[in-house]
Scaffold this motif. Structure first.
Motif, mmCIF file in Angstrom:
data_model
loop_
_atom_site.group_PDB
_atom_site.id
_atom_site.type_symbol
_atom_site.label_atom_id
_atom_site.label_comp_id
_atom_site.label_asym_id
_atom_site.label_seq_id
_atom_site.Cartn_x
_atom_site.Cartn_y
_atom_site.Cartn_z
ATOM 1 N N ASP A 147 -0.939 -4.405 -0.628
ATOM 2 C CA ASP A 147 0.285 -4.468 0.251
ATOM 3 C C ASP A 147 0.435 -5.985 0.662
ATOM 4 O O ASP A 147 -0.202 -6.276 1.874
ATOM 5 C CB ASP A 147 0.108 -3.550 1.393
ATOM 6 C CG ASP A 147 1.114 -3.481 2.247
ATOM 7 O OD1 ASP A 147 2.234 -3.877 1.983
ATOM 8 O OD2 ASP A 147 0.987 -2.700 3.370
ATOM 9 N N ASN A 149 2.837 -7.905 1.756
ATOM 10 C CA ASN A 149 3.708 -7.959 3.112
ATOM 11 C C ASN A 149 3.197 -7.258 4.285
ATOM 12 O O ASN A 149 3.689 -7.276 5.368
ATOM 13 C CB ASN A 149 5.317 -7.870 2.787
ATOM 14 C CG ASN A 149 5.521 -6.450 2.543
ATOM 15 O OD1 ASN A 149 4.744 -5.604 2.495
ATOM 16 N ND2 ASN A 149 6.847 -6.256 2.083
ATOM 17 N N ARG A 150 2.209 -6.341 3.950
ATOM 18 C CA ARG A 150 1.600 -5.382 5.106
ATOM 19 C C ARG A 150 2.394 -4.789 5.769
ATOM 20 O O ARG A 150 2.231 -4.519 6.953
ATOM 21 C CB ARG A 150 0.926 -6.464 6.042
ATOM 22 C CG ARG A 150 -0.216 -7.357 5.308
ATOM 23 C CD ARG A 150 -0.896 -8.248 6.248
ATOM 24 N NE ARG A 150 -1.650 -9.045 5.672
ATOM 25 C CZ ARG A 150 -2.894 -9.289 5.185
ATOM 26 N NH1 ARG A 150 -3.901 -8.136 6.092
ATOM 27 N NH2 ARG A 150 -3.596 -10.036 4.705
ATOM 28 N N ASN A 151 3.400 -4.049 5.015
ATOM 29 C CA ASN A 151 4.556 -3.100 5.795
ATOM 30 C C ASN A 151 4.006 -1.628 5.443
ATOM 31 O O ASN A 151 4.571 -0.698 5.785
ATOM 32 C CB ASN A 151 5.886 -3.551 5.591
ATOM 33 C CG ASN A 151 6.079 -3.034 3.699
ATOM 34 O OD1 ASN A 151 5.164 -2.539 3.207
ATOM 35 N ND2 ASN A 151 7.345 -3.035 3.390
ATOM 36 N N GLY A 152 3.182 -1.408 4.917
ATOM 37 C CA GLY A 152 2.352 0.007 4.679
ATOM 38 C C GLY A 152 3.118 0.703 3.620
ATOM 39 O O GLY A 152 2.837 1.921 3.348
ATOM 40 N N LYS A 153 4.014 0.083 2.877
ATOM 41 C CA LYS A 153 4.822 0.429 1.698
ATOM 42 C C LYS A 153 4.421 -0.016 0.569
ATOM 43 O O LYS A 153 4.311 -1.449 0.396
ATOM 44 C CB LYS A 153 6.284 0.622 2.071
ATOM 45 C CG LYS A 153 6.534 1.645 3.097
ATOM 46 C CD LYS A 153 8.187 1.386 3.395
ATOM 47 C CE LYS A 153 8.546 1.620 4.634
ATOM 48 N NZ LYS A 153 9.815 1.540 5.041
ATOM 49 N N LYS A 154 4.578 0.528 -0.680
ATOM 50 C CA LYS A 154 4.469 -0.388 -2.023
ATOM 51 C C LYS A 154 5.940 -0.618 -2.215
ATOM 52 O O LYS A 154 6.680 -0.009 -2.722
ATOM 53 C CB LYS A 154 3.838 0.684 -3.249
ATOM 54 C CG LYS A 154 3.596 -0.163 -4.518
ATOM 55 C CD LYS A 154 3.060 0.897 -5.270
ATOM 56 C CE LYS A 154 2.736 0.100 -6.859
ATOM 57 N NZ LYS A 154 3.563 -0.708 -7.434
ATOM 58 N N ASP A 155 6.025 -1.811 -2.282
ATOM 59 C CA ASP A 155 7.200 -2.547 -2.865
ATOM 60 C C ASP A 155 7.114 -2.810 -4.174
ATOM 61 O O ASP A 155 5.888 -2.878 -4.913
ATOM 62 C CB ASP A 155 7.482 -3.810 -1.870
ATOM 63 C CG ASP A 155 7.707 -3.659 -0.426
ATOM 64 O OD1 ASP A 155 8.446 -2.633 -0.060
ATOM 65 O OD2 ASP A 155 6.865 -4.250 0.208
ATOM 66 N N GLU A 158 4.633 -5.521 -5.526
ATOM 67 C CA GLU A 158 3.408 -5.436 -5.003
ATOM 68 C C GLU A 158 2.602 -4.729 -6.335
ATOM 69 O O GLU A 158 2.829 -3.643 -6.772
ATOM 70 C CB GLU A 158 3.068 -4.567 -3.991
ATOM 71 C CG GLU A 158 3.536 -5.587 -2.733
ATOM 72 C CD GLU A 158 3.717 -4.796 -1.288
ATOM 73 O OE1 GLU A 158 3.621 -5.509 -0.392
ATOM 74 O OE2 GLU A 158 3.672 -3.276 -1.613
#
Length: 160
Positions: A147, A149-155, A158
């Motif tokens: 992660d 960007n540390r937003n808790g979602k897989k972009d 990533e």
């Protein structure tokens, strides 16, 4: 042949209950006594269930039984149950517990493979089953990714 019902020989069966200590707890066990010199014998199948109660199925073979009347069931209460067969023709009998179900493992079948029932006698065979603990299985699933960007979602950009 004497047709008078009052001169017919019969067997008086007396049932007593005893408590015994089995695997850490007390269970009530029926005890039977034949009170005359009957020409038939008796068979008691005693069932002990350690860790719970259930219904267990059995097959008995011998002079009094054939393929149509040889299956019976014992339901335990308080860890014990039994089935009593009276007025049996003297001879050889076999008692077999059918496949144990519901996480039960047979841990004892004392004296049940070759039962010799004698005239006027009582034979007791004993089965003990122990409840096996069910393994609770769990699973964890997910996707491993970095992660960035540390937003808790897989972009999409990533890795993982």
């Amino acid at each position: 042949m004497d047709k008078n019902p009052f001169t017919k020989k019969s067997t008086l069966v007396i049932m007593l209950t005893a408590s015994i200590f089995v695997s850490g707890f007390f269970v009530s066990v029926p005890q039977f006594v034949l009170a005359d010199d009957s020409t038939g014998g008796a068979l008691i199948v005693a069932k002990y269930a350690v860790g719970g109660d259930d219904t267990f199925s059995f097959i008995v073979t011998g002079p009094n039984f054939n393929e149509y009347n040889n299956t019976f069931f014992i339901t335990t209460q308080g860890g014990a149950g039994s089935q009593f067969f009276a007025n049996l023709i003297p001879g050889n009998y076999t008692v077999t517990e059918l496949n144990a179900q519901n996480d039960w493992q047979q841990t004892n079948s004392d004296g049940c493979a070759n039962v010799v029932v004698a005239a006027g006698g009582i034979y007791i065979c004993t089965f003990t089953n122990t409840k096996q603990s069910s393994a609770n299985t769990s699973s964890i699933s997910g996707t491993k990714y970095n992660d960035l960007n540390r937003n808790g979602k897989k972009d999409a950009n990533e890795p993982g």
